[in-house]
Design a protein around this motif. Structure first.
Motif, PDB file in Angstrom:
ATOM      1  N   PRO A 167     117.889  69.769   6.932  1.00 11.57           N
ATOM      2  CA  PRO A 167     117.592  70.985   7.692  1.00 11.57           C
ATOM      3  C   PRO A 167     116.739  71.954   6.876  1.00 11.57           C
ATOM      4  O   PRO A 167     116.802  71.973   5.646  1.00 11.57           O
ATOM      5  N   HIS A 168     115.968  72.745   7.597  1.00  9.47           N
ATOM      6  CA  HIS A 168     115.120  73.734   6.939  1.00  9.47           C
ATOM      7  C   HIS A 168     115.964  74.814   6.254  1.00  9.47           C
ATOM      8  O   HIS A 168     116.972  75.276   6.798  1.00  9.47           O
ATOM      9  N   ILE A 169     115.517  75.222   5.073  1.00 11.20           N
ATOM     10  CA  ILE A 169     115.916  76.500   4.494  1.00 11.20           C
ATOM     11  C   ILE A 169     114.620  77.290   4.371  1.00 11.20           C
ATOM     12  O   ILE A 169     113.778  76.999   3.524  1.00 11.20           O
ATOM     13  N   LEU A 170     114.455  78.237   5.290  1.00 14.75           N
ATOM     14  CA  LEU A 170     113.157  78.881   5.464  1.00 14.75           C
ATOM     15  C   LEU A 170     113.351  80.379   5.711  1.00 14.75           C
ATOM     16  O   LEU A 170     113.528  80.821   6.844  1.00 14.75           O
ATOM     17  N   GLY A 171     113.364  81.145   4.640  1.00 12.57           N
ATOM     18  CA  GLY A 171     113.413  82.595   4.721  1.00 12.57           C
ATOM     19  C   GLY A 171     114.432  83.125   5.705  1.00 12.57           C
ATOM     20  O   GLY A 171     115.579  82.669   5.751  1.00 12.57           O
ATOM     21  N   ASP A 172     114.000  84.082   6.520  1.00 11.88           N
ATOM     22  CA  ASP A 172     114.875  84.661   7.541  1.00 11.88           C
ATOM     23  C   ASP A 172     114.828  83.889   8.863  1.00 11.88           C
ATOM     24  O   ASP A 172     115.577  84.193   9.789  1.00 11.88           O
ATOM     25  N   ASP A 232     118.361  74.565  12.968  1.00 11.83           N
ATOM     26  CA  ASP A 232     116.917  74.732  12.786  1.00 11.83           C
ATOM     27  C   ASP A 232     116.218  74.258  14.060  1.00 11.83           C
ATOM     28  O   ASP A 232     116.794  74.339  15.142  1.00 11.83           O
ATOM     29  N   ASP A 233     115.006  73.759  13.935  1.00 10.87           N
ATOM     30  CA  ASP A 233     114.250  73.347  15.127  1.00 10.87           C
ATOM     31  C   ASP A 233     114.466  71.874  15.469  1.00 10.87           C
ATOM     32  O   ASP A 233     113.672  71.288  16.198  1.00 10.87           O
ATOM     33  N   GLY A 234     115.548  71.306  14.950  1.00  8.52           N
ATOM     34  CA  GLY A 234     115.872  69.917  15.245  1.00  8.52           C
ATOM     35  C   GLY A 234     116.905  69.801  16.344  1.00  8.52           C
ATOM     36  O   GLY A 234     116.785  70.439  17.399  1.00  8.52           O
ATOM     37  N   ALA A 235     117.941  68.992  16.111  1.00  3.15           N
ATOM     38  CA  ALA A 235     118.974  68.753  17.120  1.00  3.15           C
ATOM     39  C   ALA A 235     119.559  70.070  17.625  1.00  3.15           C
ATOM     40  O   ALA A 235     119.887  70.960  16.842  1.00  3.15           O
ATOM     41  N   ALA A 264     118.326  69.334   1.998  1.00  2.00           N
ATOM     42  CA  ALA A 264     117.627  70.422   2.688  1.00  2.00           C
ATOM     43  C   ALA A 264     116.136  70.251   2.469  1.00  2.00           C
ATOM     44  O   ALA A 264     115.693  69.586   1.528  1.00  2.00           O
ATOM     45  N   GLU A 265     115.369  70.855   3.359  1.00  2.00           N
ATOM     46  CA  GLU A 265     113.923  70.969   3.183  1.00  2.00           C
ATOM     47  C   GLU A 265     113.633  72.428   2.861  1.00  2.00           C
ATOM     48  O   GLU A 265     113.698  73.295   3.731  1.00  2.00           O
ATOM     49  N   TYR A 266     113.375  72.688   1.592  1.00  2.00           N
ATOM     50  CA  TYR A 266     113.185  74.053   1.110  1.00  2.00           C
ATOM     51  C   TYR A 266     111.725  74.478   1.262  1.00  2.00           C
ATOM     52  O   TYR A 266     110.816  73.817   0.734  1.00  2.00           O
ATOM     53  N   MET A 267     111.509  75.585   1.958  1.00  2.00           N
ATOM     54  CA  MET A 267     110.180  76.181   2.015  1.00  2.00           C
ATOM     55  C   MET A 267     109.914  76.924   0.709  1.00  2.00           C
ATOM     56  O   MET A 267     110.723  77.763   0.282  1.00  2.00           O
ATOM     57  N   ILE A 268     108.785  76.625   0.073  1.00  4.25           N
ATOM     58  CA  ILE A 268     108.418  77.340  -1.148  1.00  4.25           C
ATOM     59  C   ILE A 268     107.843  78.698  -0.752  1.00  4.25           C
ATOM     60  O   ILE A 268     106.692  78.812  -0.341  1.00  4.25           O
TER      61      ILE A 268
END
Length: 248
Positions: A59-64, A31-34, A98-102
């Motif tokens: 870590p992000h779980i964010l669509g595509d 993702d946009d981290g490490a 995870a950090e889930y985007m709604i």
């Protein structure tokens, strides 16, 4: 004119023993981290120097954009755990959620997957757009809880659409959300409005937990500025609340 620097406590005193950071982006390259494994280890070591030795990285779980899955996340976690052992760094405990985007993808995940990645027990870290909440937000929160999960809303102070509608925060709490403060919101890193909203939410005792939301070394450099006695007094109970996430 003389300018006096605010008195700062050492971070390894500011953070209590057994504090668990429940929001960070420390796994490499997903993702946009490490960015890579060396970056992951460098961030962890610096946080360890601050007295943070327990992590549930998210870590992000964010669509595509970041289409991560439990398998991808757990494989990256194993890489980091193995590298820590290889480097003889033995005082670190790191797990992953995870950090889930709604969003629409999250609704699909919620309907199709039996097990979401949780912080501990049934607690799931979720986020949403900073500028416009999802149209079916409360339906999603209800479905999440029907499936046995409890939503922990990441950085509610950063959702600009609620800054002039403070009652929405109470509505979210009444809908079953727990709130996680980003520690850098104590500074002006995200802007004065975010800082003011964080202060108001703290005053109203609406936060339940805290997290660093670390992505990179600049975040950690700024984290060094939060450790004032005043901030400690305000958030000390929240720092201790995070101990509930210690893995047995």
């Amino acid at each position: 004119m003389f300018f006096f620097k605010k008195k700062l406590l050492p971070l390894n005193i500011f953070f209590p023993e057994d504090f668990v950071d429940i929001h960070s982006h420390l796994l490499p390259g997903i993702d946009d981290g490490a960015k890579n494994l060396d970056d992951s280890i460098a961030l962890i070591q610096k946080m360890s120097f601050y007295g943070i030795k327990h992590f549930i990285t998210t870590p992000h779980i964010l669509g595509d954009v970041y289409p991560n899955t439990p398998k991808i996340i757990n494989n990256k976690l194993k890489l980091v755990q193995a590298e820590l052992i290889k480097r003889n760094i033995t005082d670190i405990s790191i797990h992953a959620a995870a950090e889930y985007m709604i969003d629409e993808k999250f609704i699909e995940i919620l309907e199709q997957e039996d097990n979401l990645l949780t912080l501990k027990d049934n607690l799931v870290l979720v986020e949403m757009s900073y500028y416009s909440p999802p149209l079916h937000l409360y339906d999603v929160l209800f479905k999440l809880q029907i499936k046995g999960y409890k939503p922990v809303l990441a950085h509610p102070e950063r959702y600009f659409s609620y800054h002039k509608d403070f009652q929405s925060y109470y509505k979210l709490k009444n809908a079953g959300c727990l709130f996680q403060l980003d520690l850098l919101s104590l500074t002006q890193h995200y802007g004065k409005d975010v800082q003011k909203t964080a202060q108001k939410l703290l005053k109203e005792n609406l936060f339940d937990f805290v997290g660093t939301d670390t992505h990179h070394s600049e975040h950690l450099n700024l984290l060094e500025t939060i450790s004032t006695p005043k901030n400690l007094k305000i958030i000390e109970n929240l720092l201790h609340n995070n101990k509930r996430f210690l893995k047995e």
